[in-house]
Scaffold this active site. Sequence first.
Site, short mmCIF file in Angstrom:
data_model
loop_
_atom_site.label_atom_id
_atom_site.label_comp_id
_atom_site.label_asym_id
_atom_site.label_seq_id
_atom_site.Cartn_x
_atom_site.Cartn_y
_atom_site.Cartn_z
N LYS A 54 0.84 -1.20 0.00
CA LYS A 54 0.00 0.00 0.00
C LYS A 54 0.87 1.25 0.00
O LYS A 54 0.60 2.22 -0.70
CB LYS A 54 -0.94 -0.01 1.23
CG LYS A 54 -2.04 -1.06 1.12
CD LYS A 54 -2.77 -1.28 2.44
CE LYS A 54 -3.71 -2.48 2.36
NZ LYS A 54 -4.33 -2.83 3.64
N GLN B 220 -4.52 -1.24 10.00
CA GLN B 220 -4.42 -2.57 9.42
C GLN B 220 -5.00 -3.62 10.38
O GLN B 220 -4.62 -3.67 11.56
CB GLN B 220 -2.94 -2.88 9.11
CG GLN B 220 -2.71 -4.20 8.41
CD GLN B 220 -3.26 -4.24 6.99
OE1 GLN B 220 -3.17 -3.27 6.24
NE2 GLN B 220 -3.83 -5.37 6.60
N ASP C 60 -10.64 3.02 4.55
CA ASP C 60 -11.06 1.64 4.29
C ASP C 60 -12.59 1.51 4.21
O ASP C 60 -13.08 0.46 3.79
CB ASP C 60 -10.57 0.73 5.44
CG ASP C 60 -9.24 0.07 5.11
OD1 ASP C 60 -8.96 -0.16 3.92
OD2 ASP C 60 -8.50 -0.23 6.06
#
Length: 283
Positions: free
Chosen positions: A49, A93, A116
């Site tokens: 990412k 994460q 997200d």
Amino acid sequence: MSATLIKGKPIAERIRAEVAEHVKEIGHIGLVTVLVGDDPASDVYIRLKHKAAVEAGIEATDLRLPAEISEAELLARVAELDADEQVDAILVQLPLPDHIDEARIIRALEPAKDVDGFHPFNAGQLYLGRRTLVPATPLGVMVMLREHKLELDGARAVVIGRSDIVGKPMAHLLMQANATVTIWHSHTKDLPRHTLDADVLVAAVGVPAMVSADMVKTGGVVIDVGINRTEAGLVGDVDPGAAEVAAYLSPVPGGVGPMTIACLLQNAVVCARYRRGELAYPA
Ligand code: NAP
């Protein structure tokens, strides 16, 4: 018959180039990723990412925190990032260590920075069919389907998997596109009865090759979200033999994976535009 492969890589490259243009136009986009502990798979995802974000000109900060951090300390770090004017987008994460309540941490994110799309406000917006930040993987699948001009209006769609990050948002996006959606999960009985009828089949299970060719509708569209590490390397949830039955199939690797990262960067652009008032964030 041999299916047309729906390759994610070329589409993802185009999206990433578009993101780079947006970054130039906006001037600065700040993305902070938070990795707690040293899970090797999470480390790989974070690195990918970051590489993509930096290539697109996004200012990406890789915040690493020890596995022993307390929930209260992590909440305090998230609050700092929420308040930081230089930070447009935050990604925590998952999974987090067991002693930390993941849902609580996600709820603490400023929803407009939730790149997200996991915050309950954003998930609720999606549920209601309203504009919002949408999880990158199902967003990427929708882009792949649209790119190949595959008809969703009135199509019968089956989503295998009901996770919060893939299956559920996927089903909502397909429903918003006017498909008739069936969600399949570990308690579903008589699976082929559902899948053989599916004009569009999305597999997001995490079981190598669980969708066999004889479960796929002839001439159907099959999207394989699965990423499974096996002795034979990376494999999806769909047996590659499905290519002999389906009209379209996304490969693993090189299918949904690259789209997830590209759509995540696209979401960072949306976060930046929300924060600058160029897009109205629903209050
Ligand atoms: P997850 O949270 O483990 O969810 C898996 C889902 O599959 C659950 O809803 C589960 O049902 C269902 N399931 C498990 N075994 C089943 C079975 N035998 N029959 C029917 N349903 C079954 O996984 P996830 O995070 O959604 O990820 C799914 C897959 O996608 C994984 O391989 C993951 O690595 C991959 N993935 C790929 C990307 C990408 O960028 N390509 C991104 C995210 C995830 P229950 O709810 O009943 O337990």
